[in-house]
Design an enzyme around this catalytic site. Structure first.
Site, PDB file in Angstrom:
ATOM      1  N   LYS A  68      55.759  16.577  50.096  1.00  0.00           N
ATOM      2  CA  LYS A  68      54.824  16.124  49.057  1.00  0.00           C
ATOM      3  C   LYS A  68      53.382  16.490  49.384  1.00  0.00           C
ATOM      4  CE  LYS A  68      56.006  11.745  49.347  1.00  0.00           C
ATOM      5  NZ  LYS A  68      57.202  11.796  50.200  1.00  0.00           N
ATOM      6  N   THR A  69      52.973  16.177  50.599  1.00  0.00           N
ATOM      7  CA  THR A  69      51.572  16.399  50.972  1.00  0.00           C
ATOM      8  C   THR A  69      51.212  17.879  50.893  1.00  0.00           C
ATOM      9  OG1 THR A  69      51.534  14.438  52.393  1.00  0.00           O
ATOM     10  CG2 THR A  69      49.874  16.125  52.815  1.00  0.00           C
TER      11      THR A  69
ATOM     12  N   GLU B 179      49.913  12.859  45.053  1.00  0.00           N
ATOM     13  CA  GLU B 179      51.139  12.685  45.821  1.00  0.00           C
ATOM     14  C   GLU B 179      51.788  11.381  45.370  1.00  0.00           C
ATOM     15  OE1 GLU B 179      52.371  12.183  50.516  1.00  0.00           O
ATOM     16  OE2 GLU B 179      50.649  13.430  49.981  1.00  0.00           O
TER      17      GLU B 179
END
Length: 464
Positions: free
Chosen positions: A121-122, A165
């Site tokens: 995600k990051t 995110e």
């Protein structure tokens, strides 16, 4: 366009303001002009960064830190009910807002992209933030890690796009109503909050169901959990589904990933045309993250060739295969990986980058619950190393579980043929690694806890 500051967020107080998710929201609110305050357990660069934006940051948690005129108190799922500032909020009848609700309020009125998945995600959110900024679109973004270039995890931009995110760990990603949702993968993790894969699928279905009518889901065509989720949501008639990956059936197909040292060259087939671009981080896992970002940007109407070029400007996120330095011919790199799939992806990427060099890893398990469920898989991942050092479990928000220690991982690693050394005193790690490392080796500090602090210490010991 969204209002500059949601009315209930004009004077917010953040408990745990230094956390990756909390600090991002606090920074955006401060940049919008809110009177931000908060507290954190210890001093940090993040606390200083917030102060430079005008925020008041207290160190330690105490009831008197909460101002009587606070418009709300923002908390994450990590904040315990007995926190003195939370108790004081109850006494003063100050509204308590979960981090996810605060973030959702900042996204209102903007074209939002929410990035979800057990891992990646990051990186994917960061790739989008960098690329959109490079294209002059001035996006707002909230990320779980600091970008290498801007050195921050959040920004309030003047443009109409917000990239966020979206955290599935506590189901908080269900609060968002994105125009584009990305699902990178669906796996069993966050065992304190999910008892089964069915619960995970249900949670992701709810998240996907919140995409605005006419919006787009960008989802992996390769990862089994994502493929299963796709089959479950195919009947959502208001949703456009775009798949990406190496699968022949993918709408955006990854044709080839060519390693170039610590970078990769990626070729995709999109709308019947081949498109090649560079990703400035190694490994197939990160290349696929870039393709997900590409597909999401295209879904917003941004030309693919422009996006592809801009994605090449992404240089990484702190703690995502971040080069910390080199000493005595040894490179030290930091990895946030703590789930077996992430560990395997980063270790395979470093294997490709290492060529004939040895790969040495210092691994710190994260959470007792995760270790209890995934110790065998973590140990098997460590078999990809030439040698590894395994530390005690970093507890974070959890209390110990009887019988659950890092020995579970060590036993599994040795059973898989790994060369593993157990180190219980973190302070001795630099000396241990210096005794193992030779010129040309790569040393990887790995985990979501404070193992990241060891990189500079290892470099200093190697230098001496």
């Amino acid at each position: 366009m969204a209002p500059a500051i949601p009315s209930h967020m004009e004077r917010p107080h953040f408990i745990g303001i230094g956390g990756a998710g909390m600090s991002g929201i606090a920074k955006i609110l401060a940049q919008r002009g809110a009177a931000v305050a908060g507290s954190d357990a210890k001093e940090s660069a993040t606390a200083e960064s917030l102060r430079s934006l005008g925020a008041t940051v207290h160190i330690g948690h105490a009831a008197e830190h909460l101002a009587s005129d606070a418009s709300c108190v923002v908390v994450s799922s990590a904040i315990r009910a007995d926190n003195p500032e939370l108790a004081r909020a109850g006494e003063l009848s100050v509204p308590v807002v979960h981090r996810s609700d605060a973030l959702a309020s900042l996204m209102t009125g903007l074209r939002s992209i929410a990035v979800a998945g057990t891992h990646g995600k990051t990186t994917t959110t960061s790739m989008l933030a960098v690329a959109l900024t490079e294209l002059g679109l001035d996006p707002s973004y909230a990320i779980g890690g600091d970008l290498e270039g801007p050195g921050t995890n959040a920004r309030h931009g003047a443009g109409d796009i917000f990239v966020a995110e979206a955290d599935e760990s506590d189901r908080s990603f269900q609060k968002y109503d994105p125009e584009v949702a990305i699902v990178l993968n669906v796996e069993l993790d966050h065992h304190a909050n999910y008892a089964s894969m069915d619960e995970i699928y249900d949670s992701f279905e709810t998240f996907v169901g919140k995409v605005v009518p006419g919006g787009t889901l960008v989802i992996s065509a390769d990862q089994p959990g994502a493929v299963e989720l796709t089959s479950r949501i195919r009947d959502l008639s208001t949703l456009k589904v775009v798949t990406y990956g190496a699968s022949e059936s993918a709408d955006v197909r990854v044709h080839k990933v060519t390693p170039r040292g610590l970078t990769s060259e990626v070729t995709v087939l999109l709308n019947g045309k081949f498109l090649t671009f560079t990703v400035s981080v190694p490994g197939s896992h990160y290349a696929h993250n870039a393709v997900a970002a590409l597909a999401a940007g295209v879904a917003l109407g941004i030309p693919a060739h422009n996006l592809a070029s801009a994605l090449g400007k992404y240089t990484g996120v702190k703690r995502r295969l971040q080069l910390k330095g080199e000493a005595a011919g040894v490179q030290v790199i930091d990895s946030y990986a703590h789930h077996p799939t992430e560990m395997t992806a980063d270790l395979e990427a470093m294997r490709g980058a290492a060529a004939d060099s040895r790969l040495l890893v210092v691994f710190q398990p994260h959470l007792f619950s995760r270790t209890q469920e995934l110790a065998t898989e973590m140990g098997q991942a460590l078999a990809l190393t030439d040698a590894s050092v395994v530390l005690d479990i970093y507890p974070a928000r959890e209390d110990p579980i009887p019988g659950v220690t890092s020995e579970l991982i060590i036993d599994a690693a040795r059973a898989a043929g790994a060369d593993v050394t157990a180190v219980h005193d973190k302070e001795t790690v630099p000396e241990v690694v210096a005794g193992m490392a030779k010129p040309g080796d790569l040393v990887l500090t790995m985990g979501a806890g404070d193992v990241t602090d060891l990189g500079p210490l290892i470099l200093a010991r190697l230098s001496s």
